[in-house]
Design an enzyme around this catalytic site. Sequence first.
Site, short mmCIF file in Angstrom:
data_model
loop_
_atom_site.label_atom_id
_atom_site.label_comp_id
_atom_site.label_asym_id
_atom_site.label_seq_id
_atom_site.Cartn_x
_atom_site.Cartn_y
_atom_site.Cartn_z
N ASP A 1 -4.19 30.41 47.24
CA ASP A 1 -3.05 30.48 48.17
C ASP A 1 -3.01 31.86 48.82
O ASP A 1 -3.24 32.88 48.16
CB ASP A 1 -1.75 30.19 47.41
CG ASP A 1 -0.59 29.88 48.33
OD1 ASP A 1 -0.14 28.73 48.34
OD2 ASP A 1 -0.14 30.81 49.04
N ILE A 2 -2.69 31.89 50.10
CA ILE A 2 -2.66 33.16 50.85
C ILE A 2 -1.48 34.03 50.40
O ILE A 2 -1.49 35.25 50.61
CB ILE A 2 -2.58 32.85 52.37
CG1 ILE A 2 -3.13 33.99 53.19
CG2 ILE A 2 -1.18 32.47 52.81
CD1 ILE A 2 -3.41 33.63 54.64
N ASN B 1 5.10 19.85 46.83
CA ASN B 1 6.36 19.79 47.56
C ASN B 1 6.26 18.66 48.58
O ASN B 1 5.23 18.55 49.27
CB ASN B 1 6.63 21.13 48.25
CG ASN B 1 6.77 22.27 47.26
OD1 ASN B 1 7.33 22.10 46.18
ND2 ASN B 1 6.23 23.44 47.60
N GLY C 1 10.53 21.40 50.21
CA GLY C 1 9.96 22.73 50.46
C GLY C 1 8.55 22.70 51.01
O GLY C 1 7.86 23.72 51.00
N GLN C 2 8.13 21.54 51.52
CA GLN C 2 6.77 21.45 52.07
C GLN C 2 6.71 22.15 53.43
O GLN C 2 7.54 21.89 54.29
CB GLN C 2 6.37 19.97 52.21
CG GLN C 2 4.92 19.78 52.64
CD GLN C 2 4.49 18.31 52.64
OE1 GLN C 2 5.31 17.41 52.46
NE2 GLN C 2 3.20 18.08 52.86
N SER C 3 5.71 23.03 53.59
CA SER C 3 5.56 23.71 54.88
C SER C 3 4.24 23.37 55.57
O SER C 3 4.12 23.53 56.78
CB SER C 3 5.67 25.23 54.70
OG SER C 3 4.64 25.71 53.85
N HIS D 1 -1.15 18.83 49.13
CA HIS D 1 -1.74 19.89 48.33
C HIS D 1 -0.95 20.05 47.05
O HIS D 1 0.26 19.88 47.02
CB HIS D 1 -1.80 21.23 49.09
CG HIS D 1 -0.48 21.65 49.67
ND1 HIS D 1 0.02 21.12 50.84
CD2 HIS D 1 0.43 22.56 49.25
CE1 HIS D 1 1.19 21.68 51.10
NE2 HIS D 1 1.47 22.56 50.15
N HIS E 1 -0.11 22.76 44.09
CA HIS E 1 -0.14 24.17 43.70
C HIS E 1 -0.50 24.21 42.22
O HIS E 1 0.21 23.63 41.39
CB HIS E 1 1.23 24.82 43.87
CG HIS E 1 1.74 24.86 45.28
ND1 HIS E 1 1.71 25.99 46.06
CD2 HIS E 1 2.33 23.90 46.05
CE1 HIS E 1 2.26 25.74 47.25
NE2 HIS E 1 2.64 24.48 47.26
P1 DGP Z 1 4.00 24.29 50.73
O1 DGP Z 1 5.13 25.19 51.08
O2 DGP Z 1 4.20 23.55 49.43
O3 DGP Z 1 3.67 23.36 51.88
O4 DGP Z 1 2.75 25.22 50.48
C1 DGP Z 1 1.93 25.69 51.49
C2 DGP Z 1 1.17 26.84 50.91
O5 DGP Z 1 0.08 27.10 51.76
C3 DGP Z 1 1.96 28.15 50.80
O6 DGP Z 1 2.07 28.51 49.42
C4 DGP Z 1 1.14 29.17 51.55
C5 DGP Z 1 -0.19 28.49 51.74
N1 DGP Z 1 -0.87 28.79 52.98
C6 DGP Z 1 -0.33 28.69 54.23
N2 DGP Z 1 -1.24 29.03 55.16
C7 DGP Z 1 -2.38 29.33 54.46
C8 DGP Z 1 -3.68 29.75 54.87
O7 DGP Z 1 -4.00 29.90 56.06
N3 DGP Z 1 -4.58 29.98 53.88
C9 DGP Z 1 -4.27 29.82 52.56
N4 DGP Z 1 -5.23 30.08 51.68
N5 DGP Z 1 -3.05 29.42 52.16
C10 DGP Z 1 -2.12 29.19 53.10
#
Ligand code: DGP
Length: 112
Positions: free
Chosen positions: A31-32, A85, A91-93, A98, A100
Amino acid sequence: MSSECLFCKIAGRSIPADVVAETDNALAFRDINPQAPTHVLVIPRQHVESLEEVDDPQMMGELVTLSRMIASREGLENGWRWVTNVGSDGGQSVFHLHFHLLGGRRMTWPPG
Ligand code: DGP
């Protein structure tokens, strides 16, 4: 594949990510914005918006097996958390399924 989807682009390797494991049908990358010492996102290569759209038990099984393999490789023998999420209240973005995989510290409950 959805041409506008960030995680489809990561799965297609047109956007870079720190990939920790992959199979024919799944990819796992860090995760970033990590929330724990280990914070890996485990995704299907196929575009599925969220858990609401899952209709393939074999794909889910592969995501579970891959996650357990990564948890073992990351040394999370004391435990770990697997979270998805769903939708805006969940809380899904990013709207590509995916999970976690979080570990390396003691998790708290309830989540925020
Ligand atoms: P959610 O909020 O559950 O949809 O989680 C999305 C996750 O994705 C969040 O923890 C940050 C991660 N994320 C968003 N953009 C990127 C990206 O460009 N690269 C990576 N590795 N993770 C990302």
